[in-house]
Motif scaffolding. Sequence first.
Motif, PDB file in Angstrom:
ATOM      1  N   TYR A 138       0.834  -1.204   0.000  1.00 56.19           N
ATOM      2  CA  TYR A 138       0.000   0.000   0.000  1.00 56.19           C
ATOM      3  C   TYR A 138       0.873   1.259   0.000  1.00 56.19           C
ATOM      4  O   TYR A 138       0.729   2.139  -0.851  1.00 56.19           O
ATOM      5  CB  TYR A 138      -0.909  -0.020   1.228  1.00 56.19           C
ATOM      6  CG  TYR A 138      -1.996   1.033   1.215  1.00 56.19           C
ATOM      7  CD1 TYR A 138      -3.266   0.735   0.726  1.00 56.19           C
ATOM      8  CD2 TYR A 138      -1.772   2.316   1.695  1.00 56.19           C
ATOM      9  CE1 TYR A 138      -4.274   1.686   0.722  1.00 56.19           C
ATOM     10  CE2 TYR A 138      -2.759   3.275   1.691  1.00 56.19           C
ATOM     11  CZ  TYR A 138      -4.018   2.953   1.211  1.00 56.19           C
ATOM     12  OH  TYR A 138      -5.013   3.909   1.205  1.00 56.19           O
ATOM     13  N   TRP A 139       1.805   1.329   0.943  1.00 53.01           N
ATOM     14  CA  TRP A 139       2.531   2.584   1.145  1.00 53.01           C
ATOM     15  C   TRP A 139       3.686   2.775   0.175  1.00 53.01           C
ATOM     16  O   TRP A 139       4.200   3.886   0.044  1.00 53.01           O
ATOM     17  CB  TRP A 139       3.013   2.658   2.593  1.00 53.01           C
ATOM     18  CG  TRP A 139       1.877   2.676   3.566  1.00 53.01           C
ATOM     19  CD1 TRP A 139       1.553   1.708   4.464  1.00 53.01           C
ATOM     20  CD2 TRP A 139       0.904   3.708   3.734  1.00 53.01           C
ATOM     21  NE1 TRP A 139       0.432   2.060   5.184  1.00 53.01           N
ATOM     22  CE2 TRP A 139       0.019   3.286   4.753  1.00 53.01           C
ATOM     23  CE3 TRP A 139       0.696   4.948   3.132  1.00 53.01           C
ATOM     24  CZ2 TRP A 139      -1.065   4.068   5.173  1.00 53.01           C
ATOM     25  CZ3 TRP A 139      -0.376   5.719   3.544  1.00 53.01           C
ATOM     26  CH2 TRP A 139      -1.249   5.272   4.550  1.00 53.01           C
ATOM     27  N   GLN A 189       8.471  13.323   8.960  1.00 57.57           N
ATOM     28  CA  GLN A 189       7.293  12.627   8.434  1.00 57.57           C
ATOM     29  C   GLN A 189       7.598  11.151   8.163  1.00 57.57           C
ATOM     30  O   GLN A 189       6.745  10.291   8.384  1.00 57.57           O
ATOM     31  CB  GLN A 189       6.805  13.305   7.149  1.00 57.57           C
ATOM     32  CG  GLN A 189       6.191  14.675   7.344  1.00 57.57           C
ATOM     33  CD  GLN A 189       4.871  14.641   8.105  1.00 57.57           C
ATOM     34  OE1 GLN A 189       4.825  14.297   9.288  1.00 57.57           O
ATOM     35  NE2 GLN A 189       3.806  15.017   7.446  1.00 57.57           N
ATOM     36  N   PHE A 190       8.805  10.862   7.688  1.00 54.99           N
ATOM     37  CA  PHE A 190       9.201   9.461   7.468  1.00 54.99           C
ATOM     38  C   PHE A 190       9.084   8.674   8.769  1.00 54.99           C
ATOM     39  O   PHE A 190       8.478   7.592   8.812  1.00 54.99           O
ATOM     40  CB  PHE A 190      10.633   9.410   6.940  1.00 54.99           C
ATOM     41  CG  PHE A 190      11.204   8.018   6.854  1.00 54.99           C
ATOM     42  CD1 PHE A 190      10.997   7.248   5.729  1.00 54.99           C
ATOM     43  CD2 PHE A 190      11.948   7.477   7.900  1.00 54.99           C
ATOM     44  CE1 PHE A 190      11.520   5.953   5.646  1.00 54.99           C
ATOM     45  CE2 PHE A 190      12.474   6.199   7.822  1.00 54.99           C
ATOM     46  CZ  PHE A 190      12.259   5.437   6.701  1.00 54.99           C
ATOM     47  N   VAL A 234       4.825  13.856   1.046  1.00 57.86           N
ATOM     48  CA  VAL A 234       4.002  12.660   0.848  1.00 57.86           C
ATOM     49  C   VAL A 234       4.885  11.438   0.597  1.00 57.86           C
ATOM     50  O   VAL A 234       4.594  10.335   1.064  1.00 57.86           O
ATOM     51  CB  VAL A 234       2.988  12.871  -0.301  1.00 57.86           C
ATOM     52  CG1 VAL A 234       2.247  11.571  -0.615  1.00 57.86           C
ATOM     53  CG2 VAL A 234       1.986  13.962   0.069  1.00 57.86           C
ATOM     54  N   MET A 235       5.993  11.634  -0.111  1.00 65.13           N
ATOM     55  CA  MET A 235       6.925  10.525  -0.335  1.00 65.13           C
ATOM     56  C   MET A 235       7.461   9.965   0.982  1.00 65.13           C
ATOM     57  O   MET A 235       7.773   8.778   1.075  1.00 65.13           O
ATOM     58  CB  MET A 235       8.105  10.989  -1.190  1.00 65.13           C
ATOM     59  CG  MET A 235       7.801  11.150  -2.665  1.00 65.13           C
ATOM     60  SD  MET A 235       9.239  11.740  -3.582  1.00 65.13           S
ATOM     61  CE  MET A 235      10.300  10.284  -3.480  1.00 65.13           C
ATOM     62  N   ALA A 236       7.542  10.819   1.995  1.00 68.35           N
ATOM     63  CA  ALA A 236       8.051  10.382   3.295  1.00 68.35           C
ATOM     64  C   ALA A 236       7.181   9.313   3.925  1.00 68.35           C
ATOM     65  O   ALA A 236       7.603   8.628   4.862  1.00 68.35           O
ATOM     66  CB  ALA A 236       8.182  11.580   4.233  1.00 68.35           C
ATOM     67  N   ILE A 237       5.959   9.159   3.405  1.00 67.86           N
ATOM     68  CA  ILE A 237       5.069   8.116   3.906  1.00 67.86           C
ATOM     69  C   ILE A 237       5.642   6.726   3.624  1.00 67.86           C
ATOM     70  O   ILE A 237       5.162   5.719   4.161  1.00 67.86           O
ATOM     71  CB  ILE A 237       3.649   8.289   3.307  1.00 67.86           C
ATOM     72  CG1 ILE A 237       3.033   9.595   3.825  1.00 67.86           C
ATOM     73  CG2 ILE A 237       2.728   7.135   3.649  1.00 67.86           C
ATOM     74  CD1 ILE A 237       1.658   9.915   3.258  1.00 67.86           C
ATOM     75  N   VAL A 238       6.713   6.655   2.832  1.00 66.01           N
ATOM     76  CA  VAL A 238       7.381   5.371   2.596  1.00 66.01           C
ATOM     77  C   VAL A 238       7.875   4.759   3.902  1.00 66.01           C
ATOM     78  O   VAL A 238       8.152   3.549   3.976  1.00 66.01           O
ATOM     79  CB  VAL A 238       8.541   5.536   1.590  1.00 66.01           C
ATOM     80  CG1 VAL A 238       9.742   6.224   2.218  1.00 66.01           C
ATOM     81  CG2 VAL A 238       8.941   4.183   1.001  1.00 66.01           C
TER      82      VAL A 238
END
Length: 416
Positions: free
Chosen positions: A52-53, A246-247, A366-370
């Motif tokens: 998902y992420w 955020q990561f 938003v990429m930090a949601i990885v």
Amino acid sequence: MKKQNYAVPLMLVFTLFFLWAISSNLLPTMIRQLMKTCELNTFEASFTETAYWLAYFIFPIPIAMFMKRYSYKAGIVFGLLLAAFGGLLFFPAAMLKEYWAYLCIFFIIATGMCFLETAANPYVTALGDPATAPRRLNLAQSFNGLGAFISAMFLSKLILSGTHYTRETLPADYAGGWEAYIQTETDAMKMPYLVLAMLLIVIAVVFVFSKLPKIGDEEHKVAAGSKLIDFGVMRRSHLRWGVIAQFFYNGGQTAINSLFLVYCCTYVGLPEDEATTYFGLYMLAFLLGRWIGTGLMVKFRPQDMLLVYALLNVVLCGVVIGFGGMVGLYAMLGISFFMSIMYPTQFSLALKGLGDQTKSGSAFLVMAIVGNACLPQLTAYLMHVNEQLYYAAYIIPLICFAFCAYYGWKGYKVVD
């Protein structure tokens, strides 16, 4: 457009926060369910979160380029329809009953939701007074908390039957045997995603016929040869530290969220119906935290609240590590409350003063949601390899919240 006319577009965008919360907060339930239907252990099932992420790491930059070329509205509509398509794929997947098929579906749904999140967060921060952007984004994220609560308290009960048999423990008189049991458990996953897909399509139609105000660099046409994504924005230290924070926040939050039902059922020994009730209370604490935190920001600086909340979660993670069991479960309810303001507060602080670089900054955030695609798996691995000391795995979220505390202390500062 005058400020007083922002109410309607803001309310439309607020619905997006609700929708992606429904999607992402079904994942802990699906992890528990896929452990049954695909006969997975805790570590294997945790790759549901990875599938998902991972989309949130791959697509934010292309999405930001797409929206800069077209508009926020185009990105939102496309994202809604793509996520709806993914939800409908649960019907052919129920015939395949293969884990890889579900991983592909979650990746597709997440890609659609990534469009919504890349658009909605900066849109809310820009649509109004910059000084109140953190409060406005926390208010928007309270709708995210509402979606999380509905997923945890109600939709989870539609999926989880309360029974968890293996091939060895299945009653001999179970009608249809093992295949019938697996088919019943598989079919239970279809209805929530059908409802979600229909809702996404309806909201997409509403957006098609709605007029959204243009903000920031949307008010100017993209010049030929101009950059669609500005990598130079990462030279801004408060954004760079925001991406790091955020990561770790996302990884820590998802490590606790995704394993909550596994913790309750596998390690504490609660039945599924009782575990889902606790999961609902867990998300209710998150929702209340958003509402209360938004109100407190009228009197307290967002960065100060972030620092205090993060430090309290470091302490509560220590309680989980020290005691485990039901004491650890109650500590997690507190963690949920204090996690509530972290994501939107860090997001808005990181976007402060970016101007025309806002979309690029949002893409990197938003990429930090990885972090969701790797830190929960590390936590699950630690739980799986030493089940007698399962609670020690929560050292991972503890470290994550320590990074968030640093951002609220120093990392948020804008350095020109």
